[in-house]
Design a protein around this motif. Structure first.
Motif, short mmCIF file in Angstrom:
data_model
loop_
_atom_site.label_atom_id
_atom_site.label_comp_id
_atom_site.label_asym_id
_atom_site.label_seq_id
_atom_site.Cartn_x
_atom_site.Cartn_y
_atom_site.Cartn_z
N TYR A 1 -6.70 5.91 -0.66
CA TYR A 1 -5.95 5.26 -1.74
C TYR A 1 -6.77 5.29 -3.02
CZ TYR A 1 -3.04 3.80 2.11
OH TYR A 1 -2.21 3.82 3.22
N PHE B 1 -5.83 1.10 -4.53
CA PHE B 1 -5.57 0.02 -3.58
C PHE B 1 -6.92 -0.34 -2.94
CE2 PHE B 1 -4.65 -1.51 0.70
CZ PHE B 1 -3.76 -2.53 0.43
N GLN C 1 0.82 -1.22 0.00
CA GLN C 1 0.00 0.00 0.00
C GLN C 1 0.85 1.27 0.00
OE1 GLN C 1 -1.67 -1.10 4.08
NE2 GLN C 1 -1.97 1.09 4.09
#
Lengths: 391, 77
Positions: free
Chosen positions: A353, A356, A311
Motif C-alpha cells: 500500500y 495506507f 484499505q
C-alpha cells in the motif's frame, strides 16, 4: 447512467437480430462433480473454504449446476479497528444454475444466496451466448442483479448481537466477445458496467483524524456516497504452441465514479505431460490509485462530505505467482466415470500500500507519531486442492 | 447530415454487417479446430477455483468486473 438501458436495449436488439443467421448447434460441457478445499492465510486472516459442485445434463439442450461453498473466517484485516469486530465468522453460499441451448444460442440463468451472520446477499444472473460467423465468434450478453442486507455484529463472535444497518443494490451489465483468430489463437474481450446504490461502506472500518489526544488521532465513522458506478474492460488471448502447450495473456482496465483507476495484467502458461499431468503457471500484476475521498489520516473530524479509510480504496499494488498441477489419476475412467482428476494449486500474493499505514502494529508508544507509521504490506498464501469426476 | 440520419445509417450499417456475416465462410474450418478444442485452451477449466480466486481479489481490491463471475458476500472482516 440514465442512458445505459437504452444502449442495452440496442445491444439486445442486435443480438436478437443476429439469431436470424444461425445454423448448427452449440454443445453443453460434460457432466462433472467437484469436491474442493481451499486455505487463505495473510494479513491477519485465516480463511478455509470447502465446496461441492455438481453439473448434470438432462438432455443435449438442458443442464443444471448446483454449488455449495462455505468459508470459515478467523482473524480480521488490519483496518478493522472496532473493538466489536468479528473474529470468527462463516459465509455459506448456495447457487443453482440452469443452462439451455437452442440451436446456436445458450441461455444461462443462475441464482446465488450468500449468508453471513451480519451480511446477506441474493444474486440473480441471466446471460445469453450466441455462436455466429461459422462458429468463429461467440457474443455474450449478461445481466446481474444483486441485493444485499448489511449488518454489524456488536457482540462477540460466540455471542453475536447483530444490528442491521441498511441495504445495497447492485446491477451489472456485461457484453463479451470470443473470437477464433487462427487455428492456434483465440482472443476475447469483455465489458462490464456495474451500478450500486445504498449502504456501500464497510461498517467495521473507520477513518482516523488528527486529534489532541495521547495517541495523536481519533477514530470516526466512514461516510461513503450512496451511489457507485464502475466500468471494467478486459482483453485476453490464448495461443496453442507447436509442442502442445498454451500461453495466455490478459489485460483489464478499470475506472469508477469514486476516482479509482486500476490496471491488471496476467500471463499464463499451460504444459501437459502425457495424458496424466497438466502443469500451469500464472503471474498477475495489479495496481490502483486511491479513491478521491480516501485518506489515511484526515486533518480534523468531518473535514470532508465523504470520508473513507478502507484499505480497498487506498493506492496499492499486488503481485501474484501461482503454480498448479492437475493429475489425472484415472485418465481412462473407472466405474461410471469417464475421467477423474485431482488438482493442487498454490499462490503467493504480495500486497503493498502506498498511502495506507499500519496503525495496529505501530503508534506513538513505539516512536511513531500519527501519519509517520510504516506503510502497510503483507503476503498471503493461497492453497487449493480439489477432486473432479467427469461422467 | 443530421445526427438522427447518421445514427440511422450507422444502425443500417451494423445490420448489414450482421446479415452479411451470415454468408461469411469460416477461415478456420471445423476440421482445423482440434487444437482449439484441447482442454488446455479453455479460458476457465475449473469453475469453483475460478470463482474462488476472483472472490479473493474482489474482496481486497477496489476494482471489480469483466471476469465472468457472479457471486455474493462482503469479505468485510
Amino acid at each position: 447512467m440514465t442512458t445505459f438501458p437504452r444502449h442495452l436495449s440496442r445491444l439486445a436488439a442486435l443480438a436478437a437480430l443476429s439469431l436470424m443467421c444461425v445454423a448448427g448447434a452449440a454443445v453443453l460441457p460434460d457432466d462433472r462433480a467437484d469436491v474442493f478445499y481451499s486455505s487463505y492465510r495473510g494479513g491477519g486472516m485465516d480463511i478455509t473454504g470447502e465446496s461441492v459442485l455438481v453439473r448434470k445434463k438432462f438432455s443435449e439442450q438442458f443442464a443444471v449446476q448446483a454449488n455449495y461453498f462455505i468459508d470459515k473466517v478467523s482473524g480480521a484485516s488490519v483496518d478493522v479497528l472496532s473493538n466489536a469486530s468479528v473474529i470468527k465468522d462463516e459465509r455459506k453460499q448456495k447457487s443453482l444454475s440452469v443452462d439451455y441451448i437452442h440451436d446456436k444460442t445458450q441461455y444461462n440463468l443462475s441464482y446465488t444466496n450468500s449468508t453471513e451472520r451480519d451480511y446477506v446477499s441474493n444474486t440473480t444472473h441471466f446471460s445469453l451466448s450466441q455462436d455466429m460467423f461459422g462458429d468463429l465468434t461467440t457474443v455474450t450478453l449478461g445481466f446481474t442483479d444483486s441485493r444485499d442486507k448489511i449488518g454489524e455484529n456488536n457482540g462477540k463472535s460466540y455471542a453475536p448481537i447483530i444490528a442491521w444497518l441498511g441495504h445495497a443494490q447492485s446491477r451489472s451489465y456485461e457484453a463479451g466477445l470470443s473470437q477464433v483468430v487462427t487455428k492456434n489463437l483465440i482472443a476475447g474481450a469483455t465489458l462490464e458496467v456495474i451500478t450500486d446504490q445504498g449502504l456501500l461502506s464497510n461498517p467495521y472500518r473507520s477513518i482516523r483524524f488528527l486529534d489532541a489526544v495521547p495517541l495523536g488521532y481519533s477514530l470516526g465513522t466512514q461516510v461513503y456516497p450512496n451511489t457507485h458506478t464502475s466500468t471494467a474492460v478486459e482483453a485476453r488471448a490464448k495461443y496453442y504452441l507447436p509442442y502442445r502447450a498454451a500461453a495466455s495473456v490478459s489485460y483489464r482496465y478499470f475506472s469508477d465514479t469514486w476516482g479509482i483507476r486500476a490496471n491488471t495484467i496476467e500471463l499464463g502458461y499451460t504444459q501437459p505431460v502425457s495424458n496424466k499431468f497438466i502443469f500451469e503457471g500464472r503471474v498477475r500484476h495489479y495496481s490502483q490509485n486511491h479513491a478521491t475521498f480516501y485518506s489515511d489520516l484526515f486533518p480534523f473530524a468531518n473535514s470532508q462530505n465523504f470520508e473513507a479509510r478502507d484499505q480497498n480504496l487506498a493506492a496499492s499494488t499486488n503481485n501474484t505467482i501461482d503454480a498448479k498441477m492437475t493429475w489425472a489419476f484415472a485418465p481412462e475412467g473407472f466405474l461410471i466415470f469417464k475421467r477423474a482428476t485431482t488438482t493442487f494449486d498454490v499462490s503467493r500474493i504480495q500486497f503493498k500500500y502506498s498511502d495506507f499505514r499500519n496503525i495496529k502494529a505501530y503508534s506513538i508508544a513505539n516512536g511513531f507519531a500519527a501519519g509517520t507509521e510504516p506503510l502497510y504490506s503483507f503476503n498471503a498464501m493461497v492453497y487449493q486442492v480439489y477432486v473432479s469426476l467427469f461422467f | 447530415m443530421t445526427m438522427r440520419t447518421s445514427s440511422k445509417l450507422a444502425v443500417a450499417g451494423i445490420i448489414g454487417l450482421i446479415l452479411g456475416g451470415c454468408s461469411i465462410q469460416p477461415w478456420v474450418k471445423p476440421y482445423e479446430r482440434d487444437r482449439l478444442a484441447d482442454p488446455i485452451m479453455s479460458w476457465d477449466r475449473d469453475a469453483i477455483s475460478g470463482a474462488y480466486v476472483d472472490h479473493i481479489y474482489e474482496s481486497r481490491e477496489g476494482s471489480r468486473g469483466a471476469t465472468g463471475t457472479a457471486g455474493g458476500g462482503c469479505g468485510c472482516n
